[in-house]
Design a protein around this motif. Structure first.
Motif, PDB file in Angstrom:
ATOM      1  N   GLY A 107      -5.826  -3.461   7.394  1.00 47.39           N
ATOM      2  CA  GLY A 107      -5.754  -3.311   5.948  1.00 47.39           C
ATOM      3  C   GLY A 107      -5.640  -1.851   5.539  1.00 47.39           C
ATOM      4  O   GLY A 107      -4.825  -1.483   4.681  1.00 47.39           O
ATOM      5  N   ALA A 108      -6.451  -0.982   6.171  1.00 47.95           N
ATOM      6  CA  ALA A 108      -6.427   0.454   5.850  1.00 47.95           C
ATOM      7  C   ALA A 108      -5.062   1.057   6.165  1.00 47.95           C
ATOM      8  O   ALA A 108      -4.558   1.897   5.412  1.00 47.95           O
ATOM      9  N   LYS A 109      -4.462   0.619   7.259  1.00 53.55           N
ATOM     10  CA  LYS A 109      -3.146   1.146   7.656  1.00 53.55           C
ATOM     11  C   LYS A 109      -2.116   0.946   6.550  1.00 53.55           C
ATOM     12  O   LYS A 109      -1.383   1.874   6.178  1.00 53.55           O
ATOM     13  N   TYR A 110      -2.060  -0.256   5.993  1.00 53.23           N
ATOM     14  CA  TYR A 110      -1.075  -0.555   4.952  1.00 53.23           C
ATOM     15  C   TYR A 110      -1.395   0.178   3.650  1.00 53.23           C
ATOM     16  O   TYR A 110      -0.496   0.677   2.966  1.00 53.23           O
ATOM     17  N   LEU A 111      -2.674   0.251   3.306  1.00 56.48           N
ATOM     18  CA  LEU A 111      -3.057   0.921   2.057  1.00 56.48           C
ATOM     19  C   LEU A 111      -2.805   2.417   2.126  1.00 56.48           C
ATOM     20  O   LEU A 111      -2.321   3.014   1.158  1.00 56.48           O
ATOM     21  N   LEU A 112      -3.139   3.031   3.246  1.00 51.31           N
ATOM     22  CA  LEU A 112      -2.941   4.479   3.384  1.00 51.31           C
ATOM     23  C   LEU A 112      -1.464   4.849   3.362  1.00 51.31           C
ATOM     24  O   LEU A 112      -1.074   5.863   2.786  1.00 51.31           O
ATOM     25  N   LYS A 113      -0.650   3.999   3.974  1.00 53.02           N
ATOM     26  CA  LYS A 113       0.790   4.235   3.932  1.00 53.02           C
ATOM     27  C   LYS A 113       1.313   4.114   2.504  1.00 53.02           C
ATOM     28  O   LYS A 113       2.117   4.935   2.042  1.00 53.02           O
ATOM     29  N   ALA A 114       0.838   3.106   1.789  1.00 53.50           N
ATOM     30  CA  ALA A 114       1.279   2.900   0.403  1.00 53.50           C
ATOM     31  C   ALA A 114       0.796   4.023  -0.504  1.00 53.50           C
ATOM     32  O   ALA A 114       1.494   4.415  -1.447  1.00 53.50           O
ATOM     33  N   LEU A 115      -0.374   4.545  -0.229  1.00 59.54           N
ATOM     34  CA  LEU A 115      -0.968   5.584  -1.074  1.00 59.54           C
ATOM     35  C   LEU A 115      -0.103   6.839  -1.116  1.00 59.54           C
ATOM     36  O   LEU A 115      -0.027   7.521  -2.145  1.00 59.54           O
ATOM     37  N   LYS A 116       0.580   7.135  -0.019  1.00 59.21           N
ATOM     38  CA  LYS A 116       1.395   8.350   0.055  1.00 59.21           C
ATOM     39  C   LYS A 116       2.534   8.339  -0.954  1.00 59.21           C
ATOM     40  O   LYS A 116       2.881   9.374  -1.522  1.00 59.21           O
ATOM     41  N   GLY A 117       3.115   7.173  -1.165  1.00 61.21           N
ATOM     42  CA  GLY A 117       4.252   7.110  -2.088  1.00 61.21           C
ATOM     43  C   GLY A 117       3.963   6.369  -3.374  1.00 61.21           C
ATOM     44  O   GLY A 117       4.879   6.026  -4.124  1.00 61.21           O
ATOM     45  N   ALA A 118       2.697   6.122  -3.656  1.00 61.94           N
ATOM     46  CA  ALA A 118       2.326   5.328  -4.833  1.00 61.94           C
ATOM     47  C   ALA A 118       2.544   6.103  -6.132  1.00 61.94           C
ATOM     48  O   ALA A 118       2.331   7.323  -6.164  1.00 61.94           O
ATOM     49  N   PRO A 119       2.933   5.418  -7.199  1.00 60.71           N
ATOM     50  CA  PRO A 119       2.980   6.077  -8.514  1.00 60.71           C
ATOM     51  C   PRO A 119       1.589   6.604  -8.872  1.00 60.71           C
ATOM     52  O   PRO A 119       0.572   5.993  -8.519  1.00 60.71           O
ATOM     53  N   ALA A 120       1.538   7.721  -9.562  1.00 65.43           N
ATOM     54  CA  ALA A 120       0.251   8.353  -9.893  1.00 65.43           C
ATOM     55  C   ALA A 120      -0.700   7.382 -10.596  1.00 65.43           C
ATOM     56  O   ALA A 120      -1.907   7.400 -10.336  1.00 65.43           O
ATOM     57  N   ALA A 121      -0.153   6.535 -11.451  1.00 67.83           N
ATOM     58  CA  ALA A 121      -0.995   5.623 -12.232  1.00 67.83           C
ATOM     59  C   ALA A 121      -1.696   4.584 -11.358  1.00 67.83           C
ATOM     60  O   ALA A 121      -2.738   4.048 -11.747  1.00 67.83           O
ATOM     61  N   GLU A 122      -1.147   4.293 -10.183  1.00 63.50           N
ATOM     62  CA  GLU A 122      -1.715   3.256  -9.320  1.00 63.50           C
ATOM     63  C   GLU A 122      -2.616   3.812  -8.216  1.00 63.50           C
ATOM     64  O   GLU A 122      -3.304   3.052  -7.536  1.00 63.50           O
ATOM     65  N   LYS A 123      -2.617   5.127  -8.036  1.00 61.17           N
ATOM     66  CA  LYS A 123      -3.415   5.708  -6.951  1.00 61.17           C
ATOM     67  C   LYS A 123      -4.914   5.431  -7.089  1.00 61.17           C
ATOM     68  O   LYS A 123      -5.575   5.129  -6.084  1.00 61.17           O
ATOM     69  N   PRO A 124      -5.497   5.524  -8.277  1.00 58.95           N
ATOM     70  CA  PRO A 124      -6.934   5.207  -8.375  1.00 58.95           C
ATOM     71  C   PRO A 124      -7.270   3.800  -7.890  1.00 58.95           C
ATOM     72  O   PRO A 124      -8.283   3.604  -7.207  1.00 58.95           O
ATOM     73  N   PHE A 125      -6.430   2.844  -8.232  1.00 58.83           N
ATOM     74  CA  PHE A 125      -6.679   1.470  -7.783  1.00 58.83           C
ATOM     75  C   PHE A 125      -6.622   1.364  -6.262  1.00 58.83           C
ATOM     76  O   PHE A 125      -7.479   0.718  -5.634  1.00 58.83           O
ATOM     77  N   LEU A 126      -5.635   2.013  -5.647  1.00 59.89           N
ATOM     78  CA  LEU A 126      -5.506   1.955  -4.191  1.00 59.89           C
ATOM     79  C   LEU A 126      -6.698   2.622  -3.503  1.00 59.89           C
ATOM     80  O   LEU A 126      -7.178   2.137  -2.469  1.00 59.89           O
TER      81      LEU A 126
END
Length: 212
Positions: A128-147
Protein backbone atom coordinates in the motif's frame (compact mmCIF):
# COMPACT_ATOMS: atom_id res chain seq x y z
CA UNK A 1 -35.05 -14.12 -13.82
CA UNK A 2 -32.15 -12.09 -12.45
CA UNK A 3 -33.56 -8.99 -14.07
CA UNK A 4 -36.89 -9.51 -12.33
CA UNK A 5 -35.24 -10.25 -9.00
CA UNK A 6 -33.19 -7.06 -9.20
CA UNK A 7 -36.38 -5.15 -9.92
CA UNK A 8 -37.90 -6.81 -6.86
CA UNK A 9 -34.86 -5.75 -4.85
CA UNK A 10 -35.54 -2.15 -5.84
CA UNK A 11 -39.15 -2.51 -4.74
CA UNK A 12 -39.09 -5.06 -1.92
CA UNK A 13 -35.65 -4.89 -0.33
CA UNK A 14 -34.08 -7.62 1.80
CA UNK A 15 -36.25 -10.62 0.83
CA UNK A 16 -35.40 -10.29 -2.86
CA UNK A 17 -31.76 -9.61 -2.01
CA UNK A 18 -31.43 -12.88 -0.09
CA UNK A 19 -32.77 -14.72 -3.12
CA UNK A 20 -30.26 -12.99 -5.38
CA UNK A 21 -27.35 -13.91 -3.13
CA UNK A 22 -28.28 -17.61 -3.23
CA UNK A 23 -28.31 -17.88 -7.01
CA UNK A 24 -25.29 -19.74 -8.41
CA UNK A 25 -24.44 -21.36 -11.70
CA UNK A 26 -22.91 -20.72 -15.09
CA UNK A 27 -23.80 -17.43 -16.71
CA UNK A 28 -24.90 -15.69 -13.50
CA UNK A 29 -22.02 -13.22 -13.45
CA UNK A 30 -22.44 -12.49 -17.16
CA UNK A 31 -26.12 -11.75 -16.58
CA UNK A 32 -25.43 -9.40 -13.67
CA UNK A 33 -22.73 -7.60 -15.65
CA UNK A 34 -25.28 -7.11 -18.42
CA UNK A 35 -27.64 -5.47 -15.93
CA UNK A 36 -25.08 -2.84 -14.86
CA UNK A 37 -24.34 -1.69 -18.41
CA UNK A 38 -27.51 0.16 -19.36
CA UNK A 39 -31.17 0.67 -18.57
CA UNK A 40 -32.98 1.87 -15.47
CA UNK A 41 -30.56 3.60 -13.07
CA UNK A 42 -32.12 2.11 -9.93
CA UNK A 43 -31.81 -1.37 -11.38
CA UNK A 44 -28.18 -0.76 -12.33
CA UNK A 45 -27.35 0.49 -8.83
CA UNK A 46 -28.89 -2.64 -7.29
CA UNK A 47 -26.97 -4.88 -9.68
CA UNK A 48 -23.71 -3.14 -8.71
CA UNK A 49 -24.49 -3.62 -5.03
CA UNK A 50 -25.18 -7.27 -5.72
CA UNK A 51 -21.72 -7.67 -7.27
CA UNK A 52 -20.18 -6.33 -4.08
CA UNK A 53 -22.23 -8.59 -1.83
CA UNK A 54 -21.21 -11.58 -3.95
CA UNK A 55 -17.56 -10.41 -3.78
CA UNK A 56 -17.27 -10.60 -7.57
CA UNK A 57 -13.67 -9.51 -8.16
CA UNK A 58 -14.04 -10.42 -11.82
CA UNK A 59 -16.37 -7.43 -12.25
CA UNK A 60 -13.78 -4.82 -11.25
CA UNK A 61 -12.58 -3.86 -14.74
CA UNK A 62 -16.12 -3.16 -15.94
CA UNK A 63 -16.90 -1.26 -12.73
CA UNK A 64 -13.82 0.90 -13.27
CA UNK A 65 -15.04 1.87 -16.71
CA UNK A 66 -18.42 2.85 -15.30
CA UNK A 67 -16.74 4.74 -12.44
CA UNK A 68 -14.75 6.87 -14.87
CA UNK A 69 -17.17 7.34 -17.78
CA UNK A 70 -20.77 6.93 -16.60
CA UNK A 71 -23.00 10.00 -16.94
CA UNK A 72 -25.64 9.00 -14.39
CA UNK A 73 -24.49 10.27 -10.97
CA UNK A 74 -26.03 7.50 -8.87
CA UNK A 75 -24.69 4.69 -11.04
CA UNK A 76 -21.23 6.26 -11.33
CA UNK A 77 -20.90 6.79 -7.57
CA UNK A 78 -22.10 3.27 -6.80
CA UNK A 79 -19.49 1.92 -9.21
CA UNK A 80 -16.78 3.91 -7.41
CA UNK A 81 -17.92 2.49 -4.07
CA UNK A 82 -17.85 -1.01 -5.59
CA UNK A 83 -14.29 -0.61 -6.87
CA UNK A 84 -13.21 0.38 -3.37
CA UNK A 85 -15.04 -2.61 -1.91
CA UNK A 86 -13.69 -5.18 -4.36
CA UNK A 87 -10.35 -3.60 -5.20
CA UNK A 88 -6.77 -4.55 -4.44
CA UNK A 89 -3.43 -2.87 -5.21
CA UNK A 90 -4.08 -2.51 -8.96
CA UNK A 91 -7.37 -0.74 -8.31
CA UNK A 92 -5.71 1.56 -5.77
CA UNK A 93 -3.68 2.99 -8.65
CA UNK A 94 -6.78 3.40 -10.80
CA UNK A 95 -8.72 5.11 -8.00
CA UNK A 96 -5.84 7.51 -7.38
CA UNK A 97 -5.78 8.35 -11.09
CA UNK A 98 -9.53 8.95 -11.00
CA UNK A 99 -9.15 11.22 -7.96
CA UNK A 100 -6.49 13.30 -9.68
CA UNK A 101 -8.25 13.57 -13.04
CA UNK A 102 -11.96 13.87 -12.28
CA UNK A 103 -13.62 17.22 -12.91
CA UNK A 104 -16.62 16.19 -10.82
CA UNK A 105 -15.95 17.66 -7.39
CA UNK A 106 -18.96 15.84 -5.95
CA UNK A 107 -17.25 12.52 -6.75
CA UNK A 108 -14.10 13.24 -4.76
CA UNK A 109 -15.45 12.32 -1.29
CA UNK A 110 -16.77 9.07 -2.75
CA UNK A 111 -13.42 8.30 -4.40
CA UNK A 112 -11.54 9.07 -1.17
CA UNK A 113 -13.78 6.73 0.81
CA UNK A 114 -13.24 4.06 -1.85
CA UNK A 115 -9.47 4.50 -1.57
CA UNK A 116 -9.62 3.91 2.17
CA UNK A 117 -11.74 0.79 1.65
CA UNK A 118 -9.35 -0.49 -0.99
CA UNK A 119 -6.35 0.05 1.28
CA UNK A 120 -7.95 -2.09 3.97
CA UNK A 121 -8.08 -5.00 1.51
CA UNK A 122 -4.34 -4.80 0.75
CA UNK A 123 -2.78 -7.14 3.29
CA UNK A 124 0.79 -5.83 2.99
CA UNK A 125 1.43 -2.32 4.42
CA UNK A 126 4.54 -2.13 2.25
CA UNK A 127 2.50 -2.71 -0.91
CA UNK A 128 0.00 0.00 0.00
CA UNK A 129 2.79 2.44 0.93
CA UNK A 130 4.57 1.76 -2.38
CA UNK A 131 1.57 2.88 -4.44
CA UNK A 132 0.78 5.89 -2.24
CA UNK A 133 4.36 7.17 -2.18
CA UNK A 134 4.61 6.88 -5.94
CA UNK A 135 1.33 8.75 -6.36
CA UNK A 136 2.37 11.43 -3.88
CA UNK A 137 5.27 12.52 -6.10
CA UNK A 138 3.01 13.58 -8.94
CA UNK A 139 -0.17 14.38 -7.03
CA UNK A 140 -1.96 17.72 -7.47
CA UNK A 141 -1.18 20.03 -4.54
CA UNK A 142 -4.80 19.96 -3.38
CA UNK A 143 -4.74 16.17 -2.95
CA UNK A 144 -1.38 15.81 -1.19
CA UNK A 145 -2.77 16.31 2.35
CA UNK A 146 -5.23 13.47 1.82
CA UNK A 147 -2.52 11.13 0.53
CA UNK A 148 -0.31 11.94 3.49
CA UNK A 149 -3.11 11.02 5.87
CA UNK A 150 -3.69 7.79 3.93
CA UNK A 151 -0.09 6.80 4.63
CA UNK A 152 -1.05 6.21 8.27
CA UNK A 153 -2.93 3.12 7.01
CA UNK A 154 0.40 1.74 5.74
CA UNK A 155 2.79 1.95 8.70
CA UNK A 156 6.23 1.30 7.21
CA UNK A 157 9.57 3.04 7.64
CA UNK A 158 9.23 4.66 4.20
CA UNK A 159 5.74 6.00 4.88
CA UNK A 160 6.86 7.25 8.30
CA UNK A 161 9.79 9.14 6.74
CA UNK A 162 7.47 10.73 4.17
CA UNK A 163 5.04 11.84 6.87
CA UNK A 164 7.86 13.35 8.94
CA UNK A 165 9.05 15.31 5.90
CA UNK A 166 5.50 16.54 5.38
CA UNK A 167 5.23 17.55 9.03
CA UNK A 168 7.92 20.17 8.45
CA UNK A 169 6.50 21.39 5.13
CA UNK A 170 5.91 25.12 4.76
CA UNK A 171 2.40 24.44 3.50
CA UNK A 172 0.21 24.39 6.62
CA UNK A 173 -2.38 22.05 5.11
CA UNK A 174 0.32 19.47 4.45
CA UNK A 175 1.89 19.77 7.90
CA UNK A 176 -1.55 19.49 9.54
CA UNK A 177 -2.29 16.38 7.51
CA UNK A 178 1.02 14.90 8.60
CA UNK A 179 0.23 15.63 12.24
CA UNK A 180 -3.12 13.88 11.91
CA UNK A 181 -1.42 10.91 10.23
CA UNK A 182 1.11 10.63 13.05
CA UNK A 183 -1.66 10.77 15.65
CA UNK A 184 -3.00 7.54 14.14
CA UNK A 185 0.38 5.81 13.99
CA UNK A 186 0.17 2.37 15.66
CA UNK A 187 3.03 3.09 18.09
CA UNK A 188 4.38 5.93 20.23
CA UNK A 189 7.23 6.53 17.79
CA UNK A 190 6.00 9.94 16.56
CA UNK A 191 5.59 11.43 20.07
CA UNK A 192 9.01 13.09 20.23
CA UNK A 193 8.68 14.58 16.75
CA UNK A 194 5.22 15.95 17.52
CA UNK A 195 6.45 17.47 20.77
CA UNK A 196 9.26 19.15 18.86
CA UNK A 197 6.79 20.64 16.40
CA UNK A 198 4.55 21.80 19.26
CA UNK A 199 7.46 23.72 20.80
CA UNK A 200 8.86 25.17 17.58
CA UNK A 201 5.94 26.02 15.29
CA UNK A 202 4.46 29.50 15.18
CA UNK A 203 1.10 28.12 13.99
CA UNK A 204 -1.48 27.86 16.73
CA UNK A 205 -3.49 25.42 14.62
CA UNK A 206 -0.49 23.12 14.16
CA UNK A 207 0.34 23.37 17.88
CA UNK A 208 -3.18 22.20 18.74
CA UNK A 209 -3.06 19.37 16.23
CA UNK A 210 0.38 18.21 17.41
CA UNK A 211 -0.73 18.27 21.03
CA UNK A 212 -3.64 15.94 20.26
Amino acid sequence: MLHQLCLRQVEEGEAALRTLLRIRGRGVLKTILGLIEKGDAKLRVQAIKLLCLRDERRAVDKLLRIASKEMNDAVRKEAIVAVGTLGRAKELTELLKLLFETEKQEDKPVIKAALESCLKRIKSPAAGAKYLLKALKGAPAAEKPFLIELLSHCPTSRSYAAIIDALHDQNLKISLAASRALSRWPSARPAEELWKVFNETASRELKEEALK
